[in-house]
Design an enzyme around this catalytic site. Structure first.
Site, short mmCIF file in Angstrom:
data_model
loop_
_atom_site.label_atom_id
_atom_site.label_comp_id
_atom_site.label_asym_id
_atom_site.label_seq_id
_atom_site.Cartn_x
_atom_site.Cartn_y
_atom_site.Cartn_z
N ASN A 1 0.83 -1.20 0.00
CA ASN A 1 0.00 0.00 0.00
C ASN A 1 0.87 1.25 0.00
O ASN A 1 1.96 1.28 0.59
CB ASN A 1 -1.02 -0.01 1.14
N GLU B 1 -3.07 -4.43 -3.13
CA GLU B 1 -3.58 -5.27 -4.22
C GLU B 1 -3.52 -4.52 -5.55
O GLU B 1 -3.15 -5.08 -6.58
CB GLU B 1 -5.04 -5.66 -3.94
N CYS C 1 -10.62 -2.97 -4.46
CA CYS C 1 -9.61 -3.93 -4.94
C CYS C 1 -10.27 -5.18 -5.51
O CYS C 1 -9.77 -5.76 -6.47
CB CYS C 1 -8.64 -4.29 -3.83
N1 THU Z 1 -5.33 -1.50 2.53
C1 THU Z 1 -4.76 -2.33 1.60
O1 THU Z 1 -3.62 -2.14 1.18
N2 THU Z 1 -5.50 -3.38 1.17
C2 THU Z 1 -6.78 -3.67 1.57
O2 THU Z 1 -7.42 -4.57 1.02
C3 THU Z 1 -7.37 -2.91 2.67
C4 THU Z 1 -6.67 -1.66 3.05
C5 THU Z 1 -4.56 -0.36 3.00
C6 THU Z 1 -5.06 0.97 2.54
C7 THU Z 1 -4.53 1.89 3.63
O3 THU Z 1 -3.22 2.28 3.31
C8 THU Z 1 -4.49 1.02 4.87
O4 THU Z 1 -4.57 -0.33 4.41
C9 THU Z 1 -5.59 1.30 5.86
O5 THU Z 1 -6.83 1.24 5.25
#
Ligand code: THU
Length: 141
Positions: free
Chosen positions: A43, A56, A90
């Site tokens: 992320n 993702e 996602c």
């Molecule tokens: N996040 C992801 O990378 N994938 C997910 O499926 C859920 C959320 C990240 C986005 C943000 O940077 C952090 O988790 C908190 O929501």
């Protein structure tokens, strides 16, 4: 069903690269292309919170930018109490390329859970179900 070890270790490694200064919630992902290539992502947050990209989606973009558009498996790792399934955006983003994707979510305690993407997004809007209208050349400009 346990996650593939290779994807799990790539996702754990990718998670360490996450840029998550606002939420503190680091996520890593690993994605297998249909001829076996492995792509990873994490992320990437932004001070303008809504611009944040989930692990993702960065992973899918990395793969597409490398010329790969068909995928078989993904592993997502976060340091959550229970394994954390992908967000709605996602799910839709992944569905575009791999409706039947096998998807494992894992936490750092070693708990895992298996899903098939099409079960996480039933009756999804996507190219496999819907033929989007082709704009006429005169409508493009
Ligand atoms: N996040 C992801 O990378 N994938 C997910 O499926 C859920 C959320 C990240 C986005 C943000 O940077 C952090 O988790 C908190 O929501």
């Amino acid at each position: 069903m346990k996650p593939p070890e290779d994807l799990l270790s790539v996702a754990i490694y990718a998670r360490q690269k996450a840029y998550a200064p606002y939420s503190g919630f680091k996520v890593g992902a690993a994605l297998r292309g249909s001829v076996g290539e492995i792509f990873s992502g994490c992320n990437v947050e932004n001070a303008s919170y809504g611009l944040t990209l989930c692990a993702e989606r960065t992973t899918v973009c990395t793969a597409v930018a490398a010329g790969v558009q068909t995928f078989t498996q993904m592993v997502i790792v976060a340091d959550s109490e229970t394994p954390c399934p992908p967000c709605g955006a996602c799910r839709q983003f992944l569905f575009e390329f791999a409706p039947n994707l096998e998807l494992w979510v894992a936490n750092l305690s070693g708990e895992t859970k298996f899903y098939r993407l099409c079960d996480l997004l039933p009756e999804a809007f996507g190219p496999s179900f819907i033929q989007l209208p082709k704009p006429k050349a005169s409508e493009l400009f």
